[in-house]
Each structure stands twice: as structure tokens, then as C-alpha cells.
Design a protein around this motif. Sequence first.
Motif, short mmCIF file in Angstrom:
data_model
loop_
_atom_site.label_atom_id
_atom_site.label_comp_id
_atom_site.label_asym_id
_atom_site.label_seq_id
_atom_site.Cartn_x
_atom_site.Cartn_y
_atom_site.Cartn_z
N THR A 199 14.49 0.99 -13.07
CA THR A 199 13.30 0.21 -12.74
C THR A 199 13.31 -0.09 -11.25
OG1 THR A 199 13.26 -0.78 -14.95
CG2 THR A 199 12.00 -1.90 -13.23
N TYR B 285 11.52 -2.14 -7.93
CA TYR B 285 10.77 -3.32 -7.53
C TYR B 285 10.50 -3.31 -6.03
CZ TYR B 285 12.31 -5.36 -11.99
OH TYR B 285 12.55 -5.62 -13.32
N THR C 253 8.40 -1.12 -11.80
CA THR C 253 7.97 0.17 -12.34
C THR C 253 9.17 0.79 -13.02
OG1 THR C 253 6.30 0.54 -10.65
CG2 THR C 253 7.14 2.49 -11.81
N LYS C 254 9.06 1.02 -14.32
CA LYS C 254 10.16 1.63 -15.06
C LYS C 254 9.95 3.13 -15.09
CE LYS C 254 12.86 1.29 -19.31
NZ LYS C 254 13.04 0.58 -20.59
N CYS D 43 2.73 -0.10 -4.27
CA CYS D 43 2.87 -1.57 -4.21
C CYS D 43 1.77 -2.08 -3.28
CB CYS D 43 4.26 -1.94 -3.67
SG CYS D 43 4.56 -3.72 -3.51
N ILE E 145 5.49 5.63 -6.40
CA ILE E 145 5.23 4.29 -6.92
C ILE E 145 4.48 3.52 -5.83
CG2 ILE E 145 6.28 2.13 -7.71
CD1 ILE E 145 8.71 3.88 -8.60
N GLN F 190 2.40 -3.75 -8.43
CA GLN F 190 2.97 -2.41 -8.50
C GLN F 190 2.23 -1.57 -9.51
OE1 GLN F 190 7.55 -3.75 -8.19
NE2 GLN F 190 7.32 -1.56 -8.61
N SER F 191 2.13 -0.28 -9.22
CA SER F 191 1.55 0.65 -10.18
C SER F 191 2.21 2.02 -10.04
CB SER F 191 0.04 0.77 -9.97
OG SER F 191 -0.24 1.25 -8.67
N PRO F 192 2.42 2.73 -11.18
CA PRO F 192 2.18 2.21 -12.53
C PRO F 192 3.29 1.27 -12.96
CG PRO F 192 3.16 4.36 -12.67
CD PRO F 192 2.98 4.08 -11.19
N SER F 193 3.15 0.64 -14.12
CA SER F 193 4.22 -0.19 -14.67
C SER F 193 5.28 0.67 -15.33
CB SER F 193 3.65 -1.19 -15.68
OG SER F 193 2.72 -2.04 -15.08
N PHE F 194 4.86 1.77 -15.91
CA PHE F 194 5.77 2.70 -16.55
C PHE F 194 5.41 4.12 -16.10
CE2 PHE F 194 7.79 -0.18 -19.47
CZ PHE F 194 6.85 -1.17 -19.66
N LEU F 195 6.40 4.95 -16.00
CA LEU F 195 6.20 6.31 -15.53
C LEU F 195 7.19 7.20 -16.26
CD1 LEU F 195 6.06 7.06 -11.70
CD2 LEU F 195 7.28 8.55 -13.27
#
Lengths: 128, 107
Positions: free
Chosen positions: B85, B87, B102-103, B23, B21, B6-11
Motif C-alpha cells: 500500500t 501513501y 492505494t493498495k 495524489c 498512482i 489518492q486515486s485509485p484506492s485499489f489497483l
Amino acid sequence: QVQLVESGGGVVQPGRSLRLSCTTSEFTFTTYAMHWVRQAPGKGLEWVAVISYDGSNKYYADSVKGRFTISRDNSKNALFLQMNSLRAEDTAVYYCAREAGYCSGGTCYSVGYGLDLWGQGTTVTVSS
Amino acid sequence: DIQLTQSPSFLSASVGDRVTIACRASQDISSYLAWYQQKPGKAPKLLIYTASTLQSGVPSRFTGSGSGTEFTLTISSLQPEDFATYYCQQLNSHPLTFGGGTKVQIK
């Protein structure tokens, strides 16, 4: 309200065993594949195991294969996870979840519809 | 085993923003991908299955797309209750796997 309720979590020493349960009385349990998913503290979701609607097929994550056993008792609308040889890395919240699917001609099928109902989770801590 | 990245991990985003997001699967999973939303201390909630089908009761601002190895989840106009978050999960073959998450945080 349709719900799943997990129980059986607790604190256990490394190498010991624990049995988790998941029950429901609000849907036709016998027609759904059921899963266990876990989440270590501060980490992401990790799929653990699945059992088909009739218990004939079971699959496991590599991390638990040979140590954990998934089972079900359709007469009691209950799902179980027997966890043996527990390790510190098994510490997590364990969720049971229902997999959406469909039934036809007496057979039920999982077709990738996702996990549409989850329990609230039960916490397992493996520590000496 | 099929890996999901997944990208990004944080947003970080603001209310009203359009958020996407990604995947990526390590091999072809057709359309056997689901998206979940998880809030702190709560169980995950199914948002989308078979890559683009909206789960009943989920707001239409959530859309999923993709097939094969590339998938996206889009929130068209971020609402306060969407900070969580997210997934992805592949249901193509066992062992099933989840992406790393991704949070989505408030900017």
C-alpha cells in the motif's frame, strides 16, 4: 543498525490515560524533529503530532488536540506521547518517526524531507 | 487543513507493468510531498520526498513528479516486492496529512 523503539502501548478503558515512549541510541536525536503517526486497524495512516528538535514547537492533529501532549527529553534520547481522555477511536498502532532535515548555525530545520526512519509501532487498544 | 486525495484506492497489476498512482492536494503545497510504501504488519518506508527526490536505497524504478496540487508516483516495472500500500503525505503546513492510500494487488 539505526532504529527507533516504541513502548507503553496496551489495553486501557475509555477516559483513561496512557503514555507512549520512543527511544533510540543510534543517531543524533537532538537534531531531528520527531513525529507520532497512528494507524487504526485496517485503516490508513493518520498523522498525530510533531515536536521540533529542541521541543520549542509542537503541532497536533485536530482529532487529538487538547487530549494528547507530545514531549521529548533530549538528555535521554526519548520521545513521549501523553494520551489523556482516551476514546475507542484512538485504538491504533502508534508509530514514532524521525523527520529528515538539516542543521546550520546551531539551529535545525524541517524542510519537508519526509519521515525517513520509523519505529516498529506499539499497539493501543481503548476498550471497556 | 489540507486534504490529500489518492486515486485509485485499489489497483490490480502484473509483474512488469507500469503503475501510476495520483495524489491531489486541496490547496497548493508546492513540492512538499512525500510518498511511502507500507507492507502488512510493517512500518511505512519513505520512497520519495519533495515530490521527486528518491530516498537513498530506493530502486530507480520508483519516480515521483508534480507540484502545486497534482502529484504522481510511478513504478516503471512492477516487481513482486512492490505489492504493498502506498501513501502520499503533505509536509507543507500543519497539521500534516496523509492520503487515503492505494493498495497495489497482484492481478
